[in-house]
Design an enzyme around this catalytic site. Structure first.
Site, PDB file in Angstrom:
ATOM      1  N   GLU A  35       0.805  -1.227   0.000  1.00  0.00           N
ATOM      2  CA  GLU A  35       0.000   0.000   0.000  1.00  0.00           C
ATOM      3  C   GLU A  35       0.835   1.274   0.000  1.00  0.00           C
ATOM      4  O   GLU A  35       0.405   2.307  -0.510  1.00  0.00           O
ATOM      5  CB  GLU A  35      -0.893  -0.008   1.230  1.00  0.00           C
ATOM      6  N   HIS A  37       3.633   1.813  -1.681  1.00  0.00           N
ATOM      7  CA  HIS A  37       3.929   2.129  -3.084  1.00  0.00           C
ATOM      8  C   HIS A  37       2.679   2.608  -3.814  1.00  0.00           C
ATOM      9  O   HIS A  37       2.732   3.511  -4.645  1.00  0.00           O
ATOM     10  CB  HIS A  37       4.427   0.881  -3.823  1.00  0.00           C
ATOM     11  N   LYS A 149       8.881   7.051   5.010  1.00  0.00           N
ATOM     12  CA  LYS A 149       9.447   6.020   5.882  1.00  0.00           C
ATOM     13  C   LYS A 149      10.961   5.970   5.671  1.00  0.00           C
ATOM     14  O   LYS A 149      11.724   5.819   6.613  1.00  0.00           O
ATOM     15  CB  LYS A 149       8.849   4.647   5.605  1.00  0.00           C
ATOM     16  N   GLN A 153      16.626   8.563   2.764  1.00  0.00           N
ATOM     17  CA  GLN A 153      16.700   8.471   1.298  1.00  0.00           C
ATOM     18  C   GLN A 153      16.191   9.776   0.677  1.00  0.00           C
ATOM     19  O   GLN A 153      16.791  10.322  -0.251  1.00  0.00           O
ATOM     20  CB  GLN A 153      15.877   7.271   0.822  1.00  0.00           C
TER      21      GLN A 153
HETATM   22  O1  PAF Z   1      13.172   3.035  -2.033  1.00  0.00           O
HETATM   23  C1  PAF Z   1      13.450   2.167  -2.880  1.00  0.00           C
HETATM   24  O2  PAF Z   1      12.680   1.231  -3.119  1.00  0.00           O
HETATM   25  C2  PAF Z   1      14.772   2.248  -3.629  1.00  0.00           C
HETATM   26  O3  PAF Z   1      15.778   2.720  -2.801  1.00  0.00           O
HETATM   27  C3  PAF Z   1      14.689   3.070  -4.919  1.00  0.00           C
HETATM   28  C4  PAF Z   1      14.333   4.527  -4.645  1.00  0.00           C
HETATM   29  C5  PAF Z   1      13.633   2.469  -5.837  1.00  0.00           C
HETATM   30  C6  PAF Z   1      16.024   3.047  -5.650  1.00  0.00           C
HETATM   31  O4  PAF Z   1      16.392   1.747  -6.000  1.00  0.00           O
END
Ligand code: PAF
Length: 292
Positions: A35, A37, A149, A153
């Site tokens: 969910e 994504h 989350k 990143q």
């Molecule tokens: O967050 C993720 O799933 C990965 O780090 C990403 C951003 C797709 C890069 O591979």
């Protein structure tokens, strides 16, 4: 929904959309969609004419002792979920096409990585920015969607976009949670039954932290100690970190104003869970939760 596995076909398809007026919303993923994504895809759907999602388990962002081989994969299910989420183009490249040869120019992240997950996952964020630079060039999105989350990143990617003038807006999307508060993650499948019962404590401890700061009775440092205590007492996992920083700079919080992230990581037997909360502190040190 078009499923594209070749870089050249993707390029042609993107060019078609660039020639017409639409904006492109991009959701990069490593698949095994949940969910979280699908919420990214929903947001992208609302704000753009075309939605591109990629699924690629990027070998470059996994350390030698990490779970690249056993990372959960289910492409048939992902296809169906992506289609139902209104994705227009699903890009599933092959590792040989993304990394045909050893790179002659590599990307190294220097800031925002000496804390939180970056400390332990050496080279991880180099791998993330490398694949995203490639994907951003191919997809040419107007906006790219990332879940909070993985707040570190987002901080790193925002740094890359700013430093290298990538013409893309990074959209931060709040964490999607199970009913009991556990942040959705593809890696939750690694939890044993009893660990799954303990896992909501991560979020519970973060909410308590936000309340403690808001009450004005406790400093951020004292709150960090308190959260560590809660996690140690109420889970069987090993507390890897409890840390607080300014966001997205990820530098020490000296003056208590602006956005502050409190982030935790707990290593269970097979699953390593991370979670965070971002609070906005005003001049008086009073907080409002930006992200739950
Ligand atoms: O967050 C993720 O799933 C990965 O780090 C990403 C951003 C797709 C890069 O591979």
């Amino acid at each position: 929904m078009k499923i594209i596995t070749s870089m050249n076909i993707l390029r042609q398809e993107i060019q078609k959309h660039k020639d017409s007026v639409g904006s492109i919303g991009f959701v990069p993923t490593m698949g095994f969609l949940h969910e979280g994504h699908l919420t990214l895809a929903d947001e992208a759907r609302k704000q753009n004419e075309v939605v591109v999602m990629s699924i690629f388990v990027n070998p470059l962002q996994f350390g030698p002792d990490e779970d690249f081989d056993r990372y959960p994969r289910d492409i048939d299910r992902d296809r169906e979920l992506a289609e139902n989420a209104g994705v227009d183009i699903l890009f599933i490249p092959d590792a040989k096409e993304m990394y045909p040869d050893e790179l002659s120019v590599t990307m190294t992240v220097h800031k925002r990585i000496d804390v939180l997950c970056g400390k332990k996952r050496e080279g991880h964020f180099d791998g993330v920015v490398t694949i995203l630079a490639k994907l951003f060039h191919l997809v040419q999105p107007s906006r790219a969607y990332f879940g909070l989350k993985d707040a570190q990143q987002i901080a790193v990617v925002e740094g890359m976009v700013e430093d290298y003038f990538f013409p893309v807006e990074i959209v931060r999307v709040p964490t999607v949670r199970e009913e009991d508060g556990l942040a959705k993650s593809s890696r939750n499948v690694y939890l044993s039954e009893s660990e799954r019962k303990e896992a909501p404590v991560l979020y519970k401890s973060l909410k308590e932290a936000a309340q403690m700061i808001e009450s004005g009775k406790m400093s951020v440092d004292a709150v960090v100690i308190k959260v560590r205590d809660i996690l140690q007492n109420e889970t069987s996992g090993k507390v890897e970190y409890v840390e607080a920083y300014s966001f997205p700079q990820l530098s020490p919080v000296d003056d208590l104003t602006g956005e502050v992230i409190i982030a935790v990581a707990v290593q269970f037997e097979k699953a390593r869970l991370i979670d965070n909360i971002i609070i906005l502190l005003n001049e008086e040190g009073k907080s409002a939760c930006l992200e739950q």
